[in-house]
Design a protein around this motif. Structure first.
Motif, mmCIF file in Angstrom:
data_model
loop_
_atom_site.group_PDB
_atom_site.id
_atom_site.type_symbol
_atom_site.label_atom_id
_atom_site.label_comp_id
_atom_site.label_asym_id
_atom_site.label_seq_id
_atom_site.Cartn_x
_atom_site.Cartn_y
_atom_site.Cartn_z
ATOM 1 N N LYS A 120 8.012 3.610 2.081
ATOM 2 C CA LYS A 120 7.452 2.218 2.660
ATOM 3 C C LYS A 120 6.256 2.153 3.192
ATOM 4 O O LYS A 120 5.349 1.364 2.966
ATOM 5 N N ILE A 121 6.050 3.167 4.190
ATOM 6 C CA ILE A 121 4.708 3.101 4.774
ATOM 7 C C ILE A 121 3.507 3.539 3.876
ATOM 8 O O ILE A 121 2.475 2.959 3.968
ATOM 9 N N GLY A 122 3.898 3.922 2.574
ATOM 10 C CA GLY A 122 2.775 4.178 1.485
ATOM 11 C C GLY A 122 2.536 3.106 1.019
ATOM 12 O O GLY A 122 1.256 2.644 0.847
ATOM 13 N N GLN A 123 3.260 2.040 0.999
ATOM 14 C CA GLN A 123 2.829 0.600 0.402
ATOM 15 C C GLN A 123 1.851 0.052 1.330
ATOM 16 O O GLN A 123 1.025 -1.003 0.877
ATOM 17 N N MET A 124 1.828 0.270 2.582
ATOM 18 C CA MET A 124 0.938 -0.397 3.804
ATOM 19 C C MET A 124 -0.307 0.536 3.722
ATOM 20 O O MET A 124 -1.102 0.009 4.586
ATOM 21 N N ASN A 125 -0.490 1.383 2.866
ATOM 22 C CA ASN A 125 -1.795 2.314 2.552
ATOM 23 C C ASN A 125 -2.608 1.807 1.465
ATOM 24 O O ASN A 125 -2.266 1.704 0.429
ATOM 25 N N LEU A 126 -3.898 1.333 2.059
ATOM 26 C CA LEU A 126 -5.004 0.913 1.029
ATOM 27 C C LEU A 126 -6.336 2.049 1.113
ATOM 28 O O LEU A 126 -6.842 2.091 2.212
ATOM 29 N N TYR A 127 -6.371 2.772 0.062
ATOM 30 C CA TYR A 127 -7.526 3.901 -0.071
ATOM 31 C C TYR A 127 -8.595 3.150 -0.940
ATOM 32 O O TYR A 127 -8.250 2.592 -1.832
ATOM 33 N N GLY A 139 -0.417 2.210 -1.732
ATOM 34 C CA GLY A 139 0.075 0.728 -2.025
ATOM 35 C C GLY A 139 -1.157 0.020 -2.916
ATOM 36 O O GLY A 139 -0.784 -0.697 -3.609
ATOM 37 N N ALA A 140 -2.373 0.605 -2.591
ATOM 38 C CA ALA A 140 -3.421 -0.093 -3.306
ATOM 39 C C ALA A 140 -4.650 0.725 -3.130
ATOM 40 O O ALA A 140 -4.957 1.567 -2.462
ATOM 41 N N MET A 141 -5.534 0.370 -4.028
ATOM 42 C CA MET A 141 -6.699 1.142 -4.054
ATOM 43 C C MET A 141 -7.663 -0.058 -4.076
ATOM 44 O O MET A 141 -7.664 -1.096 -4.667
#
Ligand code: GLC
Length: 750
Positions: free
Chosen positions: A45-52, A81-83
């Motif tokens: 879930k936290i991964g989805q909140m992560n934009l690299y 979650g996004a790039m």
């Protein structure tokens, strides 16, 4: 240290806020989201909140160590979650396959990019587009940008920027819609619609992003990233309206901003992100931070450390973390310790997953990865036509005293002077990180497509070396060695077209100026040429309002062309030779001097607005209060006459306005009729003038048209100092005309 009871109350408020404002997706989508979330671990879930940000050549060797390697591992683990800053079908596919095929749940990625005024085919800079006041053209311009970006694998743009600003020293004024919240709101909605279309699941639509939330354009002293400290009335009546319009218009994401707003960083600002955006406005998309704006809360003095960054940002409603690494490193421990409730995580993840579902990414994660679309659509000729149309409509004729314009197509010797006349880069403007250099049609190329009676002399370099998106342009401040041949050419020409202004990277992010004059030796070049020939057409190419009082006084014709994108030279040539009659109006005030800044039309009266023989009134001893060119100003090759203004109050908060406009000149043209009001007496003082309606229309010579406007509560009311929208009875003044300083006046009483 927050006492436990306060902390518990605060958490409860957040839970209520999340519950009240949790998104209301369709039942089927809700069921899918629920089902997916029941499978997700807390880390996922936290991964989805992560934009690299991508900063390795995706199609190159896999990074083995350092941050890039961590990102690569996190992608495989489903902790991203996004790039951003990944583009090109091949690159996007590579990463999407990594996320979808390697991670446990295969949740597809968003790919965000700053598609600000075009992807490869570049439209005019947004401030130029705003000068068109043509909402359909602006929407079409964003549509073209979305088509090209989507063909390159991008499904999310960090645009439109809708920061109202009154300070031309701030370099990012080029990126917005100018100084007025009404015009800015209409433009924001047009651009969101252009990017998102009617169906976000279509392959040629992308999610838009209302930015920067909020107040960024009020940076003190016009210095980028500086402090923002404004009153509630300014926040609610000037700053927030475009964002509210964008939310009501269906924008799917919002980006918060680097600045503090009244002492609280926007990225950790509960009032902005939860109370106003999510609870009061019912925004059901997600909020993304700006680049590392989370971590900058430590520098601001608001967060103790990175864990505190994650706690403050998540709890205040910043759903996705761009390049702070705070969520991916600290959120799990914060949830385990109870400092961030799982409901905060679930609300953020729902919002993010909802946008991914709406984009159709779960149906086909590779829908934006079609190499044939990429090959067929990038630089498509239809896109060139669209940006040419937009460019023509964006120009503002500031002055044409001796009717030097339009240029005759009969043979005449035309001198073209100025480095920018032969520059194929600067017309592309700033914020064009996906574009190809030197792809603009230059002014010189545009003119040569009309006549071979053109002779070009640079006169002087503008910059001493080329520059890039990341660095400033070194300005030529001393070399005047080219003046002589420019003056000689001018002396033997019938007319001189001087193209002066700013380098394309003298405005944009991180490019504030303390001066607003023509950079370098350009002013001296202009005056030297003027000595040899007064028949000068000054073509301005700039990313912000400029203070050019000498030119305004002495140069007979001045055309503001901003930075018009890929078709710049063709658009300018069509206007110079009269094949398009300029129709733009200034979206931002031009000052006489930088000392007047911030200067804007919708100012308060003050208690001493009127000149007296003594010094005790609101003025400068060394400068006029009036602008060089006012908001809404713009001339045409024809003239328009306003008559028969009628104003009728038809309800407690409804006013019908009519006015007749006649094309009293010799050629067809477009006009923007503007409606301004003043609430003469209010519980919180109101500006002396506020734009509340406008219409752009065309008339043939001698033709008349009666325009009708309806003012309702939305236009007649205002936000008080508690942020409450109110409308008060009493007297209003009204002006309908061709600019903020010229029109027919009347009044009405509610
Ligand atoms: C930048 C800008 C923001 C942009 C983001 C991603 O610093 O402030 O507007 O969208 O970073 O590039």
């Amino acid at each position: 240290m927050i006492r436990n009871s306060t902390f518990r109350l605060w958490t409860m408020l957040i839970l209520i806020s999340c519950a009240c404002s949790s998104p209301k997706p369709s039942n089927e989508m809700n069921a899918k989201i629920n089902d997916l979330m029941t499978q997700m671990t807390l880390e996922e879930k936290i991964g989805q909140m992560n934009l690299y940000n991508g900063f390795w050549e995706v199609t190159g060797p896999v990074p083995q160590e350092g941050a890039a390697a961590d990102k690569y591992q996190h992608l495989k683990q489903g902790y991203v979650g996004a790039m951003l800053n990944i583009h090109g079908v091949e690159n996007v596919r590579q990463l999407q396959e990594l996320a979808v095929n390697e991670s446990r749940l295969g949740i597809p990625l968003l790919f965000g990019y700053d598609v600000i005024h075009g992807y490869k085919t570049l439209a005019p800079i947004p401030l130029a587009e705003a000068a068109s006041w043509d909402l359909e053209a602006i929407q079409q311009s964003a549509r073209v940008a979305a088509i090209e970006a989507s063909a390159a694998g991008i499904n999310w743009t960090f645009a439109p920027m809708m920061d109202i600003s009154r300070d031309a020293r701030w370099g990012r004024v080029m990126e917005g819609g100018g100084e007025d919240p009404y015009l800015g709101s209409k433009i924001a909605v047009a651009r969101v619609r252009g990017f998102q279309g009617d169906d976000l699941s279509a392959v040629n639509t992308i999610a838009a992003c209302a930015k920067h939330f909020a107040g960024y354009g009020f940076a003190e002293a016009g210095r980028d990233y500086n402090t923002v400290d404004i009153g509630t009335s300014t926040l609610y009546n000037m700053v927030l309206p475009p964002f509210k319009a964008a939310v009501d218009g269906g924008v799917r994401t919002v980006m918060n901003s680097f600045n503090v707003l009244n002492g609280i960083p926007a990225t950790g600002n509960t009032l902005l992100q939860r109370d106003i955006l999510k609870r009061s406005w019912g925004f059901d998309g997600f909020v993304v931070s700006d680049w590392a704006s989370g971590n900058e809360m430590i520098t601001h003095g608001f967060a103790r450390d990175y864990s505190h960054v994650a706690e403050l940002a998540a709890n205040s409603g910043s759903d996705m973390d761009m390049e702070s690494y705070a969520y991916v490193k600290h959120l799990k421990a914060l949830v385990d310790s109870g400092k961030v409730d799982i409901s905060v995580i679930d609300d953020a993840v729902r919002r993010i997953l909802k946008v991914k579902f709406e984009l159709g990414l779960f149906d086909d994660p590779y829908k934006y990865c079609d190499p044939d679309r990429e090959k067929d659509l990038i630089y498509h000729e239809d896109h060139q036509k669209a940006v040419l149309d937009m460019a023509k409509k964006s120009m503002v004729l500031l002055k044409n005293e001796t009717k030097l314009l339009p240029l005759s197509k009969e043979q005449q010797k035309i001198a073209v002077i100025g480095a920018l006349a032969n520059d194929k880069n600067s017309p592309l403007g700033s914020w064009r990180i996906s574009s190809d250099d030197n792809t603009a049609v230059s002014v010189l190329e545009g003119l040569l497509s009309y006549t071979d009676q053109v002779t070009y002399i640079k006169g002087a370099e503008l910059v001493t070396a080329e520059t890039t998106f990341r660095h400033e342009a070194p300005i030529n401040e001393i070399d005047k060695s080219g003046f002589g041949e420019a003056v000689t050419l001018a002396g033997k020409s019938d007319v001189v077209v001087m193209v002066l202004g700013e380098h394309g990277f003298q405005s944009g992010e991180g490019r504030s100026r303390t001066r607003l004059d023509l950079p370098g030796v350009q002013q001296e070049l202009l005056e030297a040429v003027y000595e040899a020939n007064q028949n000068i057409i000054l073509v301005l190419m700039n990313g912000r309002p400029l203070a050019i009082p000498w030119a305004a006084e002495n140069i007979p014709t001045i055309l503001e062309t901003w930075q018009l994108g890929s078709q710049s030279g063709n658009a300018i040539a069509q206007v110079l030779f009269g094949d398009y009659n300029p129709s733009g109006k200034l979206p931002m005030t031009f000052p006489r001097s930088v000392g007047q800044v911030p200067i804007f039309y919708n100012h308060f009266s003050t208690g001493r607005p009127d000149a007296t023989e003594m010094v005790f009134w609101s003025h400068y001893m060394d400068e006029s209060n009036s602008p060089l060119y006012p908001f809404g100003h713009g001339l045409s090759y024809t003239t328009f006459n306003y008559s028969d203004l009628t104003v009728e109050v038809t309800g407690s908060a409804e006013v019908d306005v009519q006015v007749a406009v006649t094309n009293s000149g010799q050629v067809a043209g477009e006009e923007v009729a503007q409606v301004y009001i003043r609430d003469v007496v209010a519980s919180v003082v109101r500006p002396v003038k506020e734009l509340k309606a406008f219409k752009k229309f065309s008339l043939d010579p001698g033709q008349s048209q009666t325009l009708e406007f309806k003012l309702t509560e939305k236009e007649l009311g205002y936000y008080d100092n508690e942020g409450k929208f109110i409308i008060e009875p009493g007297k209003f003044e009204i002006m309908v005309g061709t600019s903020s300083v010229e029109g027919l006046t009347g009044e009405f009483v509610l």
